[in-house]
Design an enzyme around this catalytic site. Structure first.
Site, PDB file in Angstrom:
ATOM      1  N   LYS A 194      73.311  55.278  72.081  1.00 49.97           N
ATOM      2  CA  LYS A 194      72.128  56.137  72.619  1.00 49.97           C
ATOM      3  C   LYS A 194      72.166  57.292  73.104  1.00 49.97           C
ATOM      4  CE  LYS A 194      72.500  53.227  76.282  1.00 49.97           C
ATOM      5  NZ  LYS A 194      72.882  51.699  76.498  1.00 49.97           N
TER       6      LYS A 194
ATOM      7  N   GLU B  36      69.597  52.065  64.484  1.00 49.43           N
ATOM      8  CA  GLU B  36      68.905  51.053  65.288  1.00 49.43           C
ATOM      9  C   GLU B  36      69.025  50.237  66.366  1.00 49.43           C
ATOM     10  OE1 GLU B  36      65.670  49.066  63.427  1.00 49.43           O
ATOM     11  OE2 GLU B  36      65.828  48.866  65.470  1.00 49.43           O
TER      12      GLU B  36
ATOM     13  N   VAL C 170      81.266  46.304  70.490  1.00 46.66           N
ATOM     14  CA  VAL C 170      80.197  46.411  69.761  1.00 46.66           C
ATOM     15  C   VAL C 170      80.862  46.404  68.327  1.00 46.66           C
ATOM     16  CG1 VAL C 170      78.351  47.784  68.567  1.00 46.66           C
ATOM     17  CG2 VAL C 170      78.661  47.498  71.081  1.00 46.66           C
TER      18      VAL C 170
ATOM     19  N   LYS D 263      66.266  56.032  75.627  1.00 49.14           N
ATOM     20  CA  LYS D 263      65.828  55.141  74.695  1.00 49.14           C
ATOM     21  C   LYS D 263      64.563  55.840  74.601  1.00 49.14           C
ATOM     22  CE  LYS D 263      68.961  51.347  75.891  1.00 49.14           C
ATOM     23  NZ  LYS D 263      69.040  50.219  76.695  1.00 49.14           N
TER      24      LYS D 263
ATOM     25  N   GLY E 245      68.742  47.134  71.689  1.00 49.52           N
ATOM     26  CA  GLY E 245      69.825  46.365  71.198  1.00 49.52           C
ATOM     27  C   GLY E 245      69.420  45.645  69.815  1.00 49.52           C
TER      28      GLY E 245
ATOM     29  N   ALA F  47      72.439  43.522  50.335  1.00 48.54           N
ATOM     30  CA  ALA F  47      72.832  44.900  50.134  1.00 48.54           C
ATOM     31  C   ALA F  47      72.939  45.130  48.254  1.00 48.54           C
ATOM     32  CB  ALA F  47      74.185  45.438  50.517  1.00 48.54           C
TER      33      ALA F  47
HETATM   34  N1  HSE Z   1      72.938  48.766  80.160  1.00 52.03           N
HETATM   35  C1  HSE Z   1      71.813  48.405  78.928  1.00 52.03           C
HETATM   36  C2  HSE Z   1      70.867  47.351  79.739  1.00 52.03           C
HETATM   37  C3  HSE Z   1      72.517  47.969  77.902  1.00 52.03           C
HETATM   38  O1  HSE Z   1      71.098  46.957  80.644  1.00 52.03           O
HETATM   39  O2  HSE Z   1      69.733  47.235  79.114  1.00 52.03           O
HETATM   40  C4  HSE Z   1      71.800  48.053  76.635  1.00 52.03           C
HETATM   41  O3  HSE Z   1      71.587  49.331  76.282  1.00 52.03           O
END
Ligand code: HSE
Length: 400
Positions: free
Chosen positions: A100, A124, A12, A200, A129, A31
């Site tokens: 997360k 976000e 990331v 999530k 994702g 921006a």
């Molecule tokens: N392991 C997570 C998925 C990655 O499969 O969605 C993204 O949070």
């Protein structure tokens, strides 16, 4: 100029630098200020990397540099990432993250810290994702009273369920395939047991309902007990099975859970296949809105983090209001949640099933020695009481 430090130069972190550099011109324009990566924090060196000269090993270089306004935390976990995030926010540096686990565990505290220091904690990329879902919940849907959030929030499990349905392959075989393709982790527990989706839905529910939903309070089931025999019955129901994270308000009571659900073709989430994610948010005056896209991956996730960087750059010195209060949202027991249930039981006594469950829809058995049916709407508690008289092979809740 907005100076950015990226903590962690893994998938990331390197994606964040790549997105900023690739779209530098348009990012600066949007921006309204030049956005510049000043530091990359990592324990490792990256000889030959185009940005190797930006790499530092001492976090204090970043924290003590008054020029750094925005920190991207791409380290993951709840250890050093938590400590560094607190330090940055205490110094008035905004933090943007895809982490997360950290948001679900400490989001309430970190948002309060950002507020106290007139900066921002934005996340976000923590859910879905690259799908814009946190910002819509924070801003676009702000006139709404959110009444339900239902989502396919985990790409790995959605891939596994899709392949089980389409190829008739069993769970273990598809999981191995998903691992070989790099979708599932070597230790896939967080995905297949529903823990990832649980974090999530806790984050989304906290934003949607405005009070803290703590992930440990969310009832969670994974997909490990779903079999290809369950899918065989779905053909008769013109339905499929999806792992859903969901939360909803019913007559002033709030429910939140993660579990596999039977979804019929009319459900907007029915066609979300493979590793894709989608989130359906229902507002009291707006009705349904749906958000779909890549729920994981280097550049989609990085793009979502950079959207937060731009937000921070546009609002330097301004704390952006966030509808997530520290007070806990009281969640009602699952016992009171009402729905239909798809059930397979051992034996062949259809009359006993009808006597116990009432107006059931009986299905054509796909195996000898069992019966399958869908119950009428009843509470979880009533279902459990009735089911206790049977040898249940499998039970999957029916959505909608
Ligand atoms: N392991 C997570 C998925 C990655 O499969 O969605 C993204 O949070």
């Amino acid at each position: 100029m907005a100076k950015v430090a990226v903590l962690g130069y893994g998938t990331v972190g390197s994606g964040i630098v790549e997105v900023i550099k690739t779209n530098q011109e348009s990012i600066n324009k949007r921006a309204g200020i030049e956005v510049d990566v000043k530091y990359i924090l990592d324990l490792r060196d990256f000889p030959g990397d185009p940005y190797e000269e930006l790499v530092v090993h001492d976090v204090d270089v970043i924290m003590n540099d008054p020029e750094v306004d925005i920190v991207c935390e791409a380290m993951g976990g709840t250890g050093a990432a938590y400590a560094f995030t607190k330090t940055a926010l205490s110094k008035g540096k905004s933090v943007c993250t895809s982490n997360k686990a950290l948001v679900a565990e400490y989001g309430t505290e970190l948002l309060e810290l950002a507020k106290a220091n007139n900066c921002n904690y934005l996340f976000e990329a923590s859910c879905g994702g690259g799908i814009p879902i946190i910002r819509p919940l924070r801003t676009s849907l702000s006139p709404e009273k959110v009444v339900a959030i239902k989502g396919i929030l985990n790409g790995t499990t959605n891939y596994i369920l899709t392949k089980m349905e389409q190829e008739g392959a069993d769970f273990d075989a598809v999981l191995k395939d998903a691992q070989a393709l790099g979708y599932a982790e070597a230790n896939p527990e967080a995905d297949i047991e529903g823990h990832d989706a649980c974090r999530k839905i806790a984050i989304l529910s906290s934003l949607g309902f405005g009070k803290t939903v703590y992930y440990k309070d969310v009832y969670t089931e994974g997909i490990t007990r779903i079999s290809i025999d369950d899918f065989a019955y779905m053909k008769q129901l013109k339905a499929t099975i999806k792992l859903l994270g969901m939360s909803k308000e019913v007559d002033g009571k709030y429910f939140a859970m993660v579990a596999p659900f039977v979804l019929t073709r009319e459900n907007p989430l029915y066609n979300v296949e493979d590793v894709m994610n989608a989130i359906l948010v229902t507002g009291n005056t707006l009705g349904d809105t749906m958000y779909y896209g890549a729920g994981a991956g280097k550049l989609p996730t990085a793009s979502a983090v950079v959207s937060d960087v731009i937000d921070c750059a546009m609002h330097a010195g301004i704390h952006l209001a966030c509808n997530w209060e520290p007070e806990k949202l009281p969640l009602s027991s699952l016992d009171d949640a009402e729905r239909k249930f798809f059930v397979r039981v051992a034996g062949e006594d259809a009359e006993k099933i009808k006597a116990a469950f009432g107006e059931v829809k009986m299905l054509e058995p796909v195996k000898d020695g069992e019966l399958a049916f869908v119950t009428p709407v009843m509470t979880e508690k009533v279902y459990r009481e009735k089911a206790s008289d049977f040898q249940v092979i499998s039970m999957i809740r029916v959505e909608g």
